[in-house]
Design a protein around this motif. Structure first.
Motif, PDB file in Angstrom:
ATOM      1  N   THR A  56      -0.308  -8.872   2.834  1.00  0.00           N
ATOM      2  CA  THR A  56      -0.064  -8.209   4.109  1.00  0.00           C
ATOM      3  C   THR A  56      -1.313  -7.460   4.555  1.00  0.00           C
ATOM      4  N   GLU A 116      -0.839  -4.439   6.040  1.00  0.00           N
ATOM      5  CA  GLU A 116      -0.251  -3.166   6.411  1.00  0.00           C
ATOM      6  C   GLU A 116      -1.179  -2.038   6.029  1.00  0.00           C
ATOM      7  N   THR A 117      -1.092  -0.971   6.808  1.00  0.00           N
ATOM      8  CA  THR A 117      -1.869   0.220   6.465  1.00  0.00           C
ATOM      9  C   THR A 117      -0.934   1.402   6.382  1.00  0.00           C
ATOM     10  N   LEU A 118      -1.408   2.410   5.711  1.00  0.00           N
ATOM     11  CA  LEU A 118      -0.625   3.624   5.547  1.00  0.00           C
ATOM     12  C   LEU A 118      -1.596   4.789   5.496  1.00  0.00           C
ATOM     13  N   ARG A 163      -1.220   0.847  -4.218  1.00  0.00           N
ATOM     14  CA  ARG A 163      -2.102  -0.066  -3.498  1.00  0.00           C
ATOM     15  C   ARG A 163      -2.156  -1.417  -4.175  1.00  0.00           C
ATOM     16  N   THR A 180       1.272  -3.422  -4.070  1.00  0.00           N
ATOM     17  CA  THR A 180       1.809  -3.932  -2.811  1.00  0.00           C
ATOM     18  C   THR A 180       0.755  -4.497  -1.879  1.00  0.00           C
ATOM     19  N   VAL A 188      -0.928  -2.840   0.177  1.00  0.00           N
ATOM     20  CA  VAL A 188      -1.025  -2.032   1.395  1.00  0.00           C
ATOM     21  C   VAL A 188      -2.339  -1.250   1.364  1.00  0.00           C
ATOM     22  N   ASP A 193       0.995   8.972   8.590  1.00  0.00           N
ATOM     23  CA  ASP A 193       2.331   8.399   8.420  1.00  0.00           C
ATOM     24  C   ASP A 193       3.181   9.241   7.503  1.00  0.00           C
ATOM     25  N   ASN A 212       4.140   3.105  11.141  1.00  0.00           N
ATOM     26  CA  ASN A 212       4.334   2.282   9.937  1.00  0.00           C
ATOM     27  C   ASN A 212       5.489   2.803   9.110  1.00  0.00           C
ATOM     28  N   GLU A 258       8.293   1.625   8.121  1.00  0.00           N
ATOM     29  CA  GLU A 258       8.789   0.750   7.056  1.00  0.00           C
ATOM     30  C   GLU A 258       7.918   0.851   5.808  1.00  0.00           C
ATOM     31  N   THR A 259       6.604   0.760   6.028  1.00  0.00           N
ATOM     32  CA  THR A 259       5.668   0.861   4.908  1.00  0.00           C
ATOM     33  C   THR A 259       5.765   2.220   4.246  1.00  0.00           C
ATOM     34  N   ARG A 285       8.577   2.232   1.941  1.00  0.00           N
ATOM     35  CA  ARG A 285       8.217   1.523   0.711  1.00  0.00           C
ATOM     36  C   ARG A 285       7.470   2.450  -0.230  1.00  0.00           C
TER      37      ARG A 285
END
Lengths: 335, 547
Positions: free
Chosen positions: A27, A29-31, A50, A53, A55, A81, A263, A265-266, A269
């Protein structure tokens, strides 16, 4: 001017570890996390997230209060976030900017370790203890509850940190369980014993070991850090008050998701990962804190959470600091 | 010979005065006024932010602020500022004189070492002073073994804060004094000696008054630094304004209360500025001669050499050797215990990059302000120059929050990027550049520039070939100062820096805050080393003064 030319100079060097995760993951995705917990404590476990996942996690480290006022200043335009705070006070200050969390995350911990308004969840716990110099004192010399420290025999032998958030949380717990009057009397009693005020908890432990003071009111895990660095001959040990009361308060470090986050959802997680056995085990064994999730063993030399006899206080009450600060200023412990 | 040259130049200037074209407006505006106003606009951000937040303060905030101990805090803060400034000047003037004008053995080495304590961050310095000199610290343990000393006197409170802040900030004054001494025309002193004044009297009545601008601007920096410092006063538990402001943020997350307190700090800054203006006096009258700095014979110290060396060693020992020694001890002990040190390459790169850019930015911004305040005297240019000091006493966190306030509303793409951090550094450190350049510029006589213009050189050429070389000691002093202080800056970097932007200062703080001392020692030593090298380079490349 020069500043306008700066973007052309090329970006700053970024920690290579933080960009590795993105390349290995499927993915993109960032966080973004604002952390009031230091990198030494939570950096490794965030790194594990990290790698697990993929991310791309970016963390801003600072003190809880600096991060909290930064979030308040940024408001709904904040790029963050998640806010990962050292204590509920910081989370409480920012709670209007946070969104309620899903039930499955909140249910992983005991109700007393999460926000009643469902905006944040506790991730690891720490207990208030008395740290004492074991070359000068034995556990028999130490009292059964916190009130005894108003006795004149402790004159000049006590160290505390009135500006520290954990201490203030403890005083808030005192106000809730003992009432305003008795708390004031305790503060005045200890003040009459001329305690030495330190900035944070670590200097108290160091001072106790050096013999500057005999006892100090701290959180339990600082000792282990210093034992690791100085060795077993370090002359300080923790003492858990047998009678409980506010002196045995268990406080949590926790995290919540910001409403301005894109983000979420992330972010959820991440919180699930922090409450998973892997991460909870990390907190138990690497940072010497209490795991808050059932089924994770605490280190053998720490009394288990259930045996601690902590005072039953709603964490929401502890998030409100105004009254405590007013009391502390009134009595003269805070400027 | 010199008199003849003077006559020629004076004649040339007088003859061409009517020919001298006043600078075309566009040149002035482009090079000086435009940039100066831009700089002033950025400098106004922190005060505007503070006013905005203070207006929002509720009645409870005012009640707690105007009550109890605010007067006490003001008194304590003023005490510390005055004390640190006075003692710093008392240390810096002899050291400056010894390292420039006397035949001190290993003079170059002392010149470098005495200027270096500025590289030690105050939170590190205070921590180490307590670790070493605290009631039950290292020195006490050592003394206990030798003499059975149980407990040293308490170093906390005003004595400790005064000690640490003086030792770590006297170089502000020292660097300015050295630059002034290097540029000073020895003609006045020589005249005084030939007319019968002994060395002490000459120093007292001739040299010292000429040092007034340098002392005033250096002393200003030191006093404002003492106002803003948080690291030392928090470890020494001395309740100054900054500590109270931090407690406001920490305990009640109260931005309006902290803003109101910060405004009081700004008010204190203004009063110090006014005082400094009085002190500065008629500085522009101080150099009537056409003097140029000449190499001159160094004063012979004779037996005074030994007390001088002792003085230098004592200062350098306490301010530099002690912290470095303790850090090395922690590092070695940590390595022996097997502690992981971690890679510091990225942090070092970031530190050097940010500090280098900040130095460039500050110098670029200082030049217009300093030149305007000296060469285009007037209320506006004076106000602009004073404006640069307004935010110097503010804690870094306040400036950072001010930039967040404006940045996130009006400059979102730039938010949390390196340029914004450099802007924060610029606001925080501008006075250091302005003060140093200005003090140097005051020693360059106007007639030299006018003569060059009169002889046909264009303004830019004059700036580049006459003015800039003459103010070089001032510029290098300013550059060195800004670089050092930018390297150790902490709160603005944490709050405003790009995500993941680690510097050596943040690495030290992160480790110290969790009691990982060996892990703090490595970046701290690197920080001291990386800050020292440019400083040493600058000092060692000063113009040779020896005959």
């Amino acid at each position: 001017m020069l500043i306008a030319l700066l973007p052309a100079c090329g970006g700053p060097a970024v920690d290579p570890e933080s960009s590795q995760g993105a390349s290995t993951g499927a993915t993109s995705e960032t966080l973004t996390i604002y952390s009031g917990r230091s990198e030494e404590l939570v950096g490794p476990i965030i790194e594990q997230f990290r790698e697990a996942t993929g991310v791309d996690v970016e963390v801003r480290y600072g003190t809880t209060s600096e991060m909290a006022v930064t979030l308040l200043e940024e408001g709904d335009k904040s790029p963050a976030d998640i806010f990962f705070a050292q204590d509920p006070g910081g989370l409480g200050a920012v709670s209007e900017l946070m969104v309620p969390l899903p039930e499955d995350i909140l249910e992983r911990v005991d109700p007393r370790f999460r926000d009643p308004q469902r905006r944040w969840v506790g991730i690891s716990g720490r207990a208030r203890v008395i740290v004492y110099n074991n070359q000068r004192l034995t556990p028999n010399d130490l009292p059964d509850d916190l009130w005894a420290f108003t006795d004149p025999q402790w004159k000049g032998r006590v160290g505390w940190a009135p500006t520290n958030a954990s201490f203030q949380t403890m005083v808030t717990a005192m106000r809730v369980t003992w009432g305003e009057q008795k708390t004031r009397q305790w503060l005045e009693g200890v003040l009459a014993n001329e305690p030495i005020a330190y900035e944070k908890n670590t200097p108290i432990v160091a001072a106790v070991a050096a013999g500057e003071v005999d006892v100090g009111f701290v959180n339990h895990y600082y000792l282990y850090r210093l034992l690791q660095e100085e060795g077993e001959s370090f002359p300080a040990r923790n003492y858990f008050l047998p009678d409980g009361g506010p002196g045995s308060l268990v406080m949590v470090a926790g995290a919540g998701v910001l409403a301005s986050s894109d983000n979420q959802e992330t972010a959820h997680r991440f919180l699930r990962f922090m409450l998973s056995p892997v991460a909870q085990q990390y907190f138990a064994t690497q940072t010497f804190e209490y795991p808050l999730v059932d089924g994770v063993r605490t280190p053998s030399d720490l009394p288990p959470l259930s045996a601690l006899n902590p005072v039953q206080v709603d964490l929401a009450d502890l998030a409100d600091l105004e009254g405590t600060l007013r009391l502390l200023r009134d009595v003269g412990t805070l400027p | 010979m010199m008199i003849r040259t003077m006559n020629v130049i004076t004649w040339a200037v007088n003859e061409t005065r009517h020919l001298r074209v006043s600078c075309p407006l566009s040149w002035d505006v482009l090079v000086f006024w435009g940039p100066a106003l831009l700089v002033a606009a950025s400098l106004l951000m922190p005060p505007l932010y503070l006013i905005q937040r203070t207006i929002e303060a509720g009645p409870t905030t005012w009640e707690s602020l105007l009550g109890r101990g605010t007067l006490g805090v003001i008194g304590r803060t003023a005490c510390l500022a005055v004390g640190v400034t006075v003692v710093s000047c008392l240390i810096a003037v002899p050291l400056g004189w010894l390292t420039v004008r006397a035949d001190l053995p290993w003079q170059r080495l002392w010149a470098v070492l005495t200027a270096l304590p500025l590289v030690v961050p105050s939170y590190v310095g205070a921590y180490l002073v307590v670790a070493a000199l605290g009631p039950r610290g290292m020195v006490q343990t050592w003394l206990e073994g030798l003499f059975g000393v149980q407990r040293l006197p308490d170093i906390y409170g005003l004595p400790g804060a005064l000690l640490v802040l003086t030792l770590l900030s006297y170089p502000y004054v020292l660097l300015n004094v050295r630059a002034a001494l290097l540029r000073m025309d020895p003609a006045l002193e020589e005249a005084s000696r030939t007319l019968g004044y002994g060395p002490w009297k000459t120093f007292w009545r001739i040299t010292l008054p000429q040092l007034r601008p340098a002392l005033a601007s250096g002393g200003l920096l030191v006093s404002l630094y003492a106002l803003r410092d948080f690291g030392a006063v928090s470890i020494m538990r001395y309740n100054t304004f900054t500590r109270v402001i931090y407690i406001q943020y920490q305990s009640s997350f109260d931005r309006s209360g902290a803003a109101a307190l910060s405004l009081v700090l700004v008010a204190m800054t203004v009063s110090i500025l006014i005082f400094e203006m009085r002190m500065r006096g008629r500085a522009h009258d101080n150099h009537n001669s056409m003097g140029a700095a000449r190499p001159q014979a160094l004063a012979r110290l004779g037996y005074w050499r030994w007390p001088a060396l002792f003085f230098c060693s004592a200062v350098v020992g306490l301010a530099l050797v002690l912290p470095t020694g303790v850090l090395l001890y922690w590092l070695v002990r940590g390595v022996q215990v097997g502690e992981q040190l971690g890679s510091l390459r990225v942090a070092t790169q970031n530190s050097l990059l940010a500090s280098g850019l900040a130095t460039g930015a500050v110098l670029a911004a200082s030049l217009p302000l300093a030149v305007l305040s000296v060469r285009r005297r007037g209320r506006l240019s004076h106000t602009l120059e004073r404006l640069s000091y307004l935010s110097f006493a503010l804690p870094g966190v306040v400036v950072a929050l001010a930039l967040i306030f404006f940045g996130i509303r009006y400059a979102r793409p730039l938010y949390q990027t390196l340029p914004m951090l450099i802007l924060a550094y610029g606001i925080l450190f501008l006075p250091q550049g302005v003060g140093a350049v200005r003090a140097s510029l005051l020693q360059v006589h106007l007639n030299l520039e006018e003569a060059a213009r009169g002889l046909g050189r264009r303004p830019l050429h004059v700036l580049a070939t006459i003015t800039l070389p003459l103010v070089r000691p001032g510029i290098t002093a300013g550059a060195g100062l800004v670089f050092l202080t930018a390297m150790k800056e902490l709160p603005a970097t944490l709050i405003l820096g790009p995500l993941g932007f680690k510097t050596l200062a943040t690495a030290v703080w992160s480790a110290v805050s969790e009691a990982f001392f060996a892990r703090a020692a490595a970046p701290a030593l690197l920080l001291i080393l990386a800050s020292s090298l440019p400083m040493a380079f600058l000092i060692l490349h000063e113009p040779d003064r020896k005959l």
